[in-house]
Design an enzyme around this catalytic site. Structure first.
Site, PDB file in Angstrom:
ATOM      1  N   HIS A   1       6.874   4.521   3.909  1.00  0.00           N
ATOM      2  CA  HIS A   1       5.623   4.767   4.632  1.00  0.00           C
ATOM      3  C   HIS A   1       6.009   4.840   6.100  1.00  0.00           C
ATOM      4  O   HIS A   1       5.877   3.889   6.861  1.00  0.00           O
ATOM      5  CB  HIS A   1       4.622   3.636   4.385  1.00  0.00           C
ATOM      6  CG  HIS A   1       3.368   3.744   5.223  1.00  0.00           C
ATOM      7  ND1 HIS A   1       2.574   4.861   5.218  1.00  0.00           N
ATOM      8  CD2 HIS A   1       2.809   2.870   6.093  1.00  0.00           C
ATOM      9  CE1 HIS A   1       1.556   4.672   6.050  1.00  0.00           C
ATOM     10  NE2 HIS A   1       1.678   3.480   6.600  1.00  0.00           N
TER      11      HIS A   1
ATOM     12  N   THR B   1       0.824  -1.210   0.000  1.00  0.00           N
ATOM     13  CA  THR B   1       0.000   0.000   0.000  1.00  0.00           C
ATOM     14  C   THR B   1       0.859   1.262   0.000  1.00  0.00           C
ATOM     15  O   THR B   1       0.391   2.332  -0.370  1.00  0.00           O
ATOM     16  CB  THR B   1      -0.945   0.012   1.214  1.00  0.00           C
ATOM     17  OG1 THR B   1      -0.198  -0.285   2.409  1.00  0.00           O
ATOM     18  CG2 THR B   1      -2.056  -1.011   1.053  1.00  0.00           C
TER      19      THR B   1
END
Length: 316
Positions: free
Chosen positions: A178, A146
């Protein structure tokens, strides 16, 4: 990977896995959704709850409890299992426990003959995505995380409060890890097609209160602001997972900031980081290489260094 039935398995039915399942069912993205978890009672409870949504959706998604044996026939396997950070920890602090869980998952899945796409949400997502790619032996386009998709959405949401436009009219990305070393590619952020930096230059008085570093910091810390208030985050990432899953099945060629294995793009190799990429039925069709500023590239390389230092801890 052409098939008439869209099949997805979610491994890990904690808050993130359950939220992803809820988004997928409500958006009618798949025909069959299989939930897998070491805690089968928890997973079965989520199955029952999701099954009871069907009367309120536009088409039926068959939801059932599954096991690793079911993975063979899945198109996409979504991995959400892992160790969530505790208060005071970063995502990287969960690396060792998450890596052990990910290794056990990928070995069980690949024993079934699975040949589809892994979509990874387990943190630290960039390193876990790379680990799953290495352990699975699948082509790099078939393993993606993601990445900074949620961070990019947070950026648009926060920025819209300053500019007073719909977040969906803002085009731009956060990139890199991230995590704490992510950065905003301000040089490529546009609003309605107009460069944001040009807007700031033309309206200095109107937007004099906008601090780019402060906004970047807000984006970077958003997950932990939520964690400190409610224990963890799951709605945003659940929707991000559903969004990427839909883009894969629809062969959208949509550009999303996902974590993918870099093989020379941006001058980097053997690392996964959040970058804009074209998403199709085969997974990552192509990494979009933006012409970043020197300062942005420096931040990107710093993010790469942070990730590789932590990858070395688990022998990657």
């Amino acid at each position: 990977m052409i098939c008439s039935t869209r099949k997805v398995a979610i491994i890990g039915t904690g808050f993130v896995g359950a939220s992803a399942g809820y988004s997928i069912v409500n958006q009618n993205i798949v025909d069959e959704l299989v939930l897998i978890d070491v805690n089968r009672e928890r997973a079965y409870g989520e199955v029952m709850d999701l099954q009871h949504c069907v009367d309120f959706t536009t088409s039926r998604t068959k939801v059932r409890l599954g096991s690793y044996e079911d993975c063979k026939n899945m198109d996409i396997i979504i991995v959400t299992a892992g160790g969530p950070p505790k208060p005071g920890q970063t995502r990287l602090d969960t690396l060792e426990i998450s890596a052990k869980i990910a290794k056990s998952i990928v070995h069980e899945v690949m024993k079934t003959g699975f040949s589809g796409i892994f979509l990874v949400a387990s943190n630290p997502v960039d390193i876990i995505t790379y680990l799953i790619w290495k352990e699975s032996g699948l082509p790099r386009n078939q393993v993606l995380g993601t990445g900074t998709s949620l961070d990019s959405s947070r950026l648009k949401s926060i920025l819209s409060e300053h500019i007073d436009v719909d977040p969906r009219s803002i085009q731009g990305y956060t990139m890199g890890e991230h995590g704490d070393s992510q950065f905003v590619a301000w040089s490529h952020l546009t609003i309605g097609g107009k460069p944001f930096m040009q807007i700031l230059e033309e309206h200095k008085e109107k937007y004099s209160g906008i601090d780019l570093d402060e906004i970047t910091d807000q984006v970077r810390k958003a997950g932990f602001e939520i964690l400190n208030r409610k224990g963890t985050t799951y709605y945003g990432i659940g929707n991000a997972i559903a969004y990427i899953t839909r883009s894969i099945f629809n062969d959208d060629y949509k550009i999303i900031a996902v974590s993918t294995v870099l093989d020379g793009e941006y001058g980097m190799k053997d690392v996964c980081m959040g970058v804009p990429a074209i998403i199709t039925r085969s997974g990552v069709k192509e990494v979009v290489e933006l012409r970043l500023t020197e300062d942005e590239m420096e931040k990107f390389r710093h993010s790469e260094q942070i990730l590789k230092e932590h990858m070395a801890i688990i022998g990657l």
